[in-house]
Design a protein around this motif. Structure first.
Motif, PDB file in Angstrom:
ATOM      1  N   ALA A  65      86.739  55.535  65.085  1.00 43.43           N
ATOM      2  CA  ALA A  65      85.046  55.506  64.458  1.00 43.43           C
ATOM      3  C   ALA A  65      84.747  54.111  63.889  1.00 43.43           C
ATOM      4  N   LYS A  66      85.564  53.664  63.223  1.00 37.77           N
ATOM      5  CA  LYS A  66      85.018  52.256  62.573  1.00 37.77           C
ATOM      6  C   LYS A  66      84.836  51.428  63.793  1.00 37.77           C
ATOM      7  N   GLU A  67      85.614  51.165  64.880  1.00 36.31           N
ATOM      8  CA  GLU A  67      85.382  50.531  65.891  1.00 36.31           C
ATOM      9  C   GLU A  67      83.834  50.731  66.556  1.00 36.31           C
ATOM     10  N   ILE A  68      83.467  51.812  66.636  1.00 38.13           N
ATOM     11  CA  ILE A  68      82.309  52.383  67.233  1.00 38.13           C
ATOM     12  C   ILE A  68      81.292  51.846  66.256  1.00 38.13           C
ATOM     13  N   LYS A  69      81.370  52.212  65.164  1.00 38.55           N
ATOM     14  CA  LYS A  69      80.229  51.610  64.110  1.00 38.55           C
ATOM     15  C   LYS A  69      80.082  50.255  64.059  1.00 38.55           C
ATOM     16  N   THR A  70      81.246  49.630  64.070  1.00 35.09           N
ATOM     17  CA  THR A  70      81.265  48.032  64.164  1.00 35.09           C
ATOM     18  C   THR A  70      80.439  47.552  65.330  1.00 35.09           C
ATOM     19  N   THR A  71      81.048  47.901  66.599  1.00 34.58           N
ATOM     20  CA  THR A  71      80.402  47.538  67.735  1.00 34.58           C
ATOM     21  C   THR A  71      78.926  47.769  67.948  1.00 34.58           C
ATOM     22  N   TYR A  89      73.278  57.209  70.720  1.00 30.88           N
ATOM     23  CA  TYR A  89      73.937  56.241  71.413  1.00 30.88           C
ATOM     24  C   TYR A  89      75.047  57.042  72.274  1.00 30.88           C
ATOM     25  N   ARG A  90      74.582  57.948  72.956  1.00 27.19           N
ATOM     26  CA  ARG A  90      75.784  58.741  73.784  1.00 27.19           C
ATOM     27  C   ARG A  90      76.124  57.721  74.884  1.00 27.19           C
ATOM     28  N   ASP A  91      75.058  57.065  75.639  1.00 28.37           N
ATOM     29  CA  ASP A  91      75.418  56.320  76.902  1.00 28.37           C
ATOM     30  C   ASP A  91      76.269  55.207  76.665  1.00 28.37           C
ATOM     31  N   LYS A  92      76.132  54.585  75.287  1.00 24.96           N
ATOM     32  CA  LYS A  92      76.801  53.306  75.047  1.00 24.96           C
ATOM     33  C   LYS A  92      78.231  53.759  74.605  1.00 24.96           C
ATOM     34  N   ILE A  93      78.341  54.795  73.743  1.00 21.96           N
ATOM     35  CA  ILE A  93      79.618  55.496  73.367  1.00 21.96           C
ATOM     36  C   ILE A  93      80.333  55.702  74.543  1.00 21.96           C
ATOM     37  N   LEU A  97      84.420  54.542  75.553  1.00 16.80           N
ATOM     38  CA  LEU A  97      85.284  55.413  75.334  1.00 16.80           C
ATOM     39  C   LEU A  97      85.955  55.325  76.920  1.00 16.80           C
ATOM     40  N   GLN A  98      85.064  55.467  77.959  1.00 16.53           N
ATOM     41  CA  GLN A  98      85.731  55.369  79.247  1.00 16.53           C
ATOM     42  C   GLN A  98      86.599  53.899  79.514  1.00 16.53           C
ATOM     43  N   GLU A  99      86.017  53.190  79.124  1.00 18.51           N
ATOM     44  CA  GLU A  99      86.635  51.894  79.144  1.00 18.51           C
ATOM     45  C   GLU A  99      88.205  52.056  78.608  1.00 18.51           C
ATOM     46  N   LYS A 100      88.137  52.497  77.360  1.00 20.41           N
ATOM     47  CA  LYS A 100      89.552  52.833  76.926  1.00 20.41           C
ATOM     48  C   LYS A 100      90.634  53.733  77.495  1.00 20.41           C
ATOM     49  N   GLY A 101      89.888  54.238  78.510  1.00 24.22           N
ATOM     50  CA  GLY A 101      90.856  55.395  78.997  1.00 24.22           C
ATOM     51  C   GLY A 101      90.632  56.893  78.836  1.00 24.22           C
ATOM     52  N   PHE A 102      89.409  57.176  77.900  1.00 26.13           N
ATOM     53  CA  PHE A 102      89.273  58.454  77.572  1.00 26.13           C
ATOM     54  C   PHE A 102      88.414  59.502  78.504  1.00 26.13           C
ATOM     55  N   ASN A 103      88.714  60.574  78.347  1.00 24.90           N
ATOM     56  CA  ASN A 103      87.844  61.597  79.377  1.00 24.90           C
ATOM     57  C   ASN A 103      86.262  61.855  78.488  1.00 24.90           C
ATOM     58  N   VAL A 104      85.299  61.872  78.909  1.00 22.17           N
ATOM     59  CA  VAL A 104      84.339  62.086  78.039  1.00 22.17           C
ATOM     60  C   VAL A 104      83.535  62.890  78.787  1.00 22.17           C
ATOM     61  N   LYS A 105      82.987  64.037  78.014  1.00 21.94           N
ATOM     62  CA  LYS A 105      82.176  65.044  78.544  1.00 21.94           C
ATOM     63  C   LYS A 105      80.619  64.828  77.759  1.00 21.94           C
ATOM     64  N   ARG A 106      79.482  64.869  78.357  1.00 24.09           N
ATOM     65  CA  ARG A 106      78.172  64.619  78.003  1.00 24.09           C
ATOM     66  C   ARG A 106      77.656  66.085  77.891  1.00 24.09           C
ATOM     67  N   VAL A 107      77.262  66.369  76.268  1.00 26.94           N
ATOM     68  CA  VAL A 107      76.850  67.803  75.991  1.00 26.94           C
ATOM     69  C   VAL A 107      75.438  67.752  75.458  1.00 26.94           C
ATOM     70  N   GLY A 108      74.538  68.515  75.946  1.00 26.70           N
ATOM     71  CA  GLY A 108      73.278  68.458  75.299  1.00 26.70           C
ATOM     72  C   GLY A 108      72.275  67.577  75.706  1.00 26.70           C
TER      73      GLY A 108
END
Length: 109
Positions: A65-71, A89-93, A97-108
């Motif tokens: 969370a801190k890294e996202i807010k700072t970036t 900021y859904r697209d940027k976030i 997260l995908q660059e860090k290796g997370f699976n991310v699902k967009r909702v709404g």
């Protein structure tokens, strides 16, 4: 005979290397079963992005969370196992997260 001499006797072929500093940038690996859900809401007429569904340690999620807010140079908070970021900021976030290796699902929307 100190510990270093004892180790040299036990492992004569070992080559000493410099220890890795704790401040160096080693990518953290977060354990995750399900995808992180990235959704958009409006609260009191203002847009927010919510990240939820992380199954790892809370401390790792707080660091994220801190890294996202700072970036992104935005405000936000960590509450009830959710990261709340001010603004849409859904697209940027999701890209971060995908660059860090997370699976991310967009909702709404």
């Amino acid at each position: 005979m100190d510990l270093q001499d004892q180790l040299k006797n036990l492992f004569p072929d070992h080559v000493e290397t410099d220890p890795v500093e704790s401040d160096s940038e080693i990518p953290k690996i977060w354990m995750q079963d399900d995808p992180i859900i990235c959704k958009y809401e409006k609260r009191k007429g203002k847009p927010i992005t919510i990240l939820e569904g992380y199954t790892g340690a809370n401390e790792d999620f707080k660091v994220l969370a801190k890294e996202i807010k700072t970036t992104l140079s935005v405000g936000g908070s960590f509450k009830d196992d959710k990261i709340i970021i001010q603004g849409d900021y859904r697209d940027k976030i999701m890209k971060m997260l995908q660059e860090k290796g997370f699976n991310v699902k967009r909702v709404g929307g």
